[in-house]
Design a protein around this motif. Sequence first.
Motif, PDB file in Angstrom:
ATOM      1  N   ILE A   1      -6.733   5.523  -9.921  1.00 41.85           N
ATOM      2  CA  ILE A   1      -5.481   6.227  -9.637  1.00 41.85           C
ATOM      3  C   ILE A   1      -4.575   6.172 -10.863  1.00 41.85           C
ATOM      4  CG2 ILE A   1      -3.375   6.223  -8.236  1.00 41.85           C
ATOM      5  CD1 ILE A   1      -5.099   5.123  -5.927  1.00 41.85           C
ATOM      6  N   MET A   2      -4.476   4.992 -11.484  1.00 43.39           N
ATOM      7  CA  MET A   2      -3.631   4.849 -12.671  1.00 43.39           C
ATOM      8  C   MET A   2      -4.105   5.763 -13.794  1.00 43.39           C
ATOM      9  SD  MET A   2      -2.422   0.881 -13.037  1.00 43.39           S
ATOM     10  CE  MET A   2      -4.032   0.198 -13.324  1.00 43.39           C
ATOM     11  N   LYS A   3      -5.409   5.893 -13.965  1.00 45.00           N
ATOM     12  CA  LYS A   3      -5.952   6.762 -15.012  1.00 45.00           C
ATOM     13  C   LYS A   3      -5.590   8.222 -14.759  1.00 45.00           C
ATOM     14  CE  LYS A   3      -9.869   3.876 -16.353  1.00 45.00           C
ATOM     15  NZ  LYS A   3     -11.340   3.752 -16.342  1.00 45.00           N
ATOM     16  N   ARG A   4      -5.697   8.650 -13.494  1.00 41.86           N
ATOM     17  CA  ARG A   4      -5.374  10.038 -13.164  1.00 41.86           C
ATOM     18  C   ARG A   4      -3.884  10.310 -13.363  1.00 41.86           C
ATOM     19  NH1 ARG A   4      -8.804   8.982  -8.498  1.00 41.86           N
ATOM     20  NH2 ARG A   4      -6.937   9.040  -7.203  1.00 41.86           N
ATOM     21  N   LEU A   5      -3.042   9.360 -12.964  1.00 40.90           N
ATOM     22  CA  LEU A   5      -1.598   9.521 -13.168  1.00 40.90           C
ATOM     23  C   LEU A   5      -1.253   9.568 -14.651  1.00 40.90           C
ATOM     24  CD1 LEU A   5      -0.008   7.199 -10.455  1.00 40.90           C
ATOM     25  CD2 LEU A   5      -0.226   9.677 -10.416  1.00 40.90           C
ATOM     26  N   THR A   6      -1.934   8.753 -15.440  1.00 45.53           N
ATOM     27  CA  THR A   6      -1.701   8.744 -16.881  1.00 45.53           C
ATOM     28  C   THR A   6      -2.068  10.091 -17.491  1.00 45.53           C
ATOM     29  OG1 THR A   6      -2.101   6.367 -16.977  1.00 45.53           O
ATOM     30  CG2 THR A   6      -2.259   7.572 -19.049  1.00 45.53           C
TER      31      THR A   6
ATOM     32  N   MET B   1       0.817  -1.206   0.000  1.00 48.83           N
ATOM     33  CA  MET B   1       0.000   0.000   0.000  1.00 48.83           C
ATOM     34  C   MET B   1       0.858   1.267   0.000  1.00 48.83           C
ATOM     35  SD  MET B   1      -2.968  -0.961  -0.281  1.00 48.83           S
ATOM     36  CE  MET B   1      -3.119  -2.658  -0.712  1.00 48.83           C
ATOM     37  N   ASP B   2       2.152   1.106   0.173  1.00 52.30           N
ATOM     38  CA  ASP B   2       3.056   2.244   0.152  1.00 52.30           C
ATOM     39  C   ASP B   2       3.064   2.905  -1.230  1.00 52.30           C
ATOM     40  OD1 ASP B   2       4.948   3.983   1.260  1.00 52.30           O
ATOM     41  OD2 ASP B   2       6.586   2.828   0.370  1.00 52.30           O
ATOM     42  N   ILE B   3       2.948   2.094  -2.270  1.00 52.50           N
ATOM     43  CA  ILE B   3       2.946   2.616  -3.642  1.00 52.50           C
ATOM     44  C   ILE B   3       1.707   3.476  -3.870  1.00 52.50           C
ATOM     45  CG2 ILE B   3       2.829   1.969  -6.068  1.00 52.50           C
ATOM     46  CD1 ILE B   3       4.450  -0.552  -5.283  1.00 52.50           C
ATOM     47  N   ILE B   4       0.593   3.056  -3.339  1.00 57.61           N
ATOM     48  CA  ILE B   4      -0.650   3.830  -3.491  1.00 57.61           C
ATOM     49  C   ILE B   4      -0.496   5.190  -2.811  1.00 57.61           C
ATOM     50  CG2 ILE B   4      -3.100   3.922  -2.891  1.00 57.61           C
ATOM     51  CD1 ILE B   4      -3.138   0.866  -3.256  1.00 57.61           C
TER      52      ILE B   4
ATOM     53  N   LYS C   1       5.517   7.197 -14.805  1.00 54.19           N
ATOM     54  CA  LYS C   1       5.558   5.909 -15.500  1.00 54.19           C
ATOM     55  C   LYS C   1       5.877   4.785 -14.524  1.00 54.19           C
ATOM     56  CE  LYS C   1       7.794   3.418 -19.245  1.00 54.19           C
ATOM     57  NZ  LYS C   1       8.773   3.462 -20.326  1.00 54.19           N
ATOM     58  N   ALA C   2       6.858   4.995 -13.656  1.00 54.65           N
ATOM     59  CA  ALA C   2       7.236   3.978 -12.681  1.00 54.65           C
ATOM     60  C   ALA C   2       6.081   3.678 -11.726  1.00 54.65           C
ATOM     61  CB  ALA C   2       8.465   4.426 -11.907  1.00 54.65           C
ATOM     62  N   LEU C   3       5.404   4.727 -11.261  1.00 50.96           N
ATOM     63  CA  LEU C   3       4.267   4.537 -10.359  1.00 50.96           C
ATOM     64  C   LEU C   3       3.142   3.771 -11.047  1.00 50.96           C
ATOM     65  CD1 LEU C   3       4.103   8.008  -8.593  1.00 50.96           C
ATOM     66  CD2 LEU C   3       4.583   5.825  -7.503  1.00 50.96           C
ATOM     67  N   ILE C   4       2.863   4.120 -12.299  1.00 47.64           N
ATOM     68  CA  ILE C   4       1.794   3.448 -13.038  1.00 47.64           C
ATOM     69  C   ILE C   4       2.120   1.969 -13.210  1.00 47.64           C
ATOM     70  CG2 ILE C   4       0.653   3.290 -15.292  1.00 47.64           C
ATOM     71  CD1 ILE C   4       1.002   6.412 -15.427  1.00 47.64           C
ATOM     72  N   LEU C   5       3.358   1.655 -13.546  1.00 46.92           N
ATOM     73  CA  LEU C   5       3.740   0.247 -13.724  1.00 46.92           C
ATOM     74  C   LEU C   5       3.653  -0.529 -12.409  1.00 46.92           C
ATOM     75  CD1 LEU C   5       6.738   0.618 -16.184  1.00 46.92           C
ATOM     76  CD2 LEU C   5       4.457  -0.235 -16.690  1.00 46.92           C
ATOM     77  N   ASP C   6       4.078   0.102 -11.307  1.00 51.12           N
ATOM     78  CA  ASP C   6       3.986  -0.560  -9.999  1.00 51.12           C
ATOM     79  C   ASP C   6       2.529  -0.784  -9.600  1.00 51.12           C
ATOM     80  OD1 ASP C   6       6.732  -0.639  -9.800  1.00 51.12           O
ATOM     81  OD2 ASP C   6       6.865   1.153  -8.522  1.00 51.12           O
ATOM     82  N   LEU C   7       1.698   0.234  -9.829  1.00 49.87           N
ATOM     83  CA  LEU C   7       0.275   0.093  -9.513  1.00 49.87           C
ATOM     84  C   LEU C   7      -0.371  -0.988 -10.375  1.00 49.87           C
ATOM     85  CD1 LEU C   7      -0.791   3.815  -9.116  1.00 49.87           C
ATOM     86  CD2 LEU C   7      -0.800   2.079  -7.332  1.00 49.87           C
ATOM     87  N   ASN C   8       0.085  -1.104 -11.607  1.00 53.36           N
ATOM     88  CA  ASN C   8      -0.461  -2.118 -12.505  1.00 53.36           C
ATOM     89  C   ASN C   8      -0.196  -3.521 -11.974  1.00 53.36           C
ATOM     90  OD1 ASN C   8      -1.814  -2.980 -14.819  1.00 53.36           O
ATOM     91  ND2 ASN C   8       0.098  -3.280 -15.897  1.00 53.36           N
TER      92      ASN C   8
ATOM     93  N   LYS D   1      -5.169  -7.743  -7.421  1.00 54.00           N
ATOM     94  CA  LYS D   1      -6.346  -7.412  -6.604  1.00 54.00           C
ATOM     95  C   LYS D   1      -7.588  -7.031  -7.403  1.00 54.00           C
ATOM     96  CE  LYS D   1      -3.692  -6.084  -2.614  1.00 54.00           C
ATOM     97  NZ  LYS D   1      -3.553  -5.165  -1.502  1.00 54.00           N
ATOM     98  N   LYS D   2      -7.429  -6.549  -8.631  1.00 52.12           N
ATOM     99  CA  LYS D   2      -8.547  -6.109  -9.472  1.00 52.12           C
ATOM    100  C   LYS D   2      -9.413  -5.056  -8.768  1.00 52.12           C
ATOM    101  CE  LYS D   2      -7.716  -9.202 -12.697  1.00 52.12           C
ATOM    102  NZ  LYS D   2      -6.789  -8.851 -13.731  1.00 52.12           N
TER     103      LYS D   2
END
Length: 74
Positions: free
Chosen positions: A52-57, A1-4, A31-38, A44-45
């Motif tokens: 969050i990934m969409k907003r970062l993108t 959850m640290d990445i989130i 980019k790194a955050l998006i890949l980690d979140l992915n 977990k789906k």
Amino acid sequence: MDIINKALEFEQRKMRSLSTSDRVKISREAKALILDLNQIYKQKKDQNIMDIMKRLTAIKQKVEKRLKGAPLTA
């Protein structure tokens, strides 16, 4: 959850009057955050992670659009 938490903190940063090198750093960090979140999302789906990934993108695309600049016309 640290990445989130890192991703949410990244989202709250001020993105005004950035130098080119700052824009490159932000783009790479996003980019790194998006890949980690992915990776987490694959397990977990969770729809919140996808949001969050969409907003970062969106942030990443906005920064990269400014990096590329206006196309030169002949």
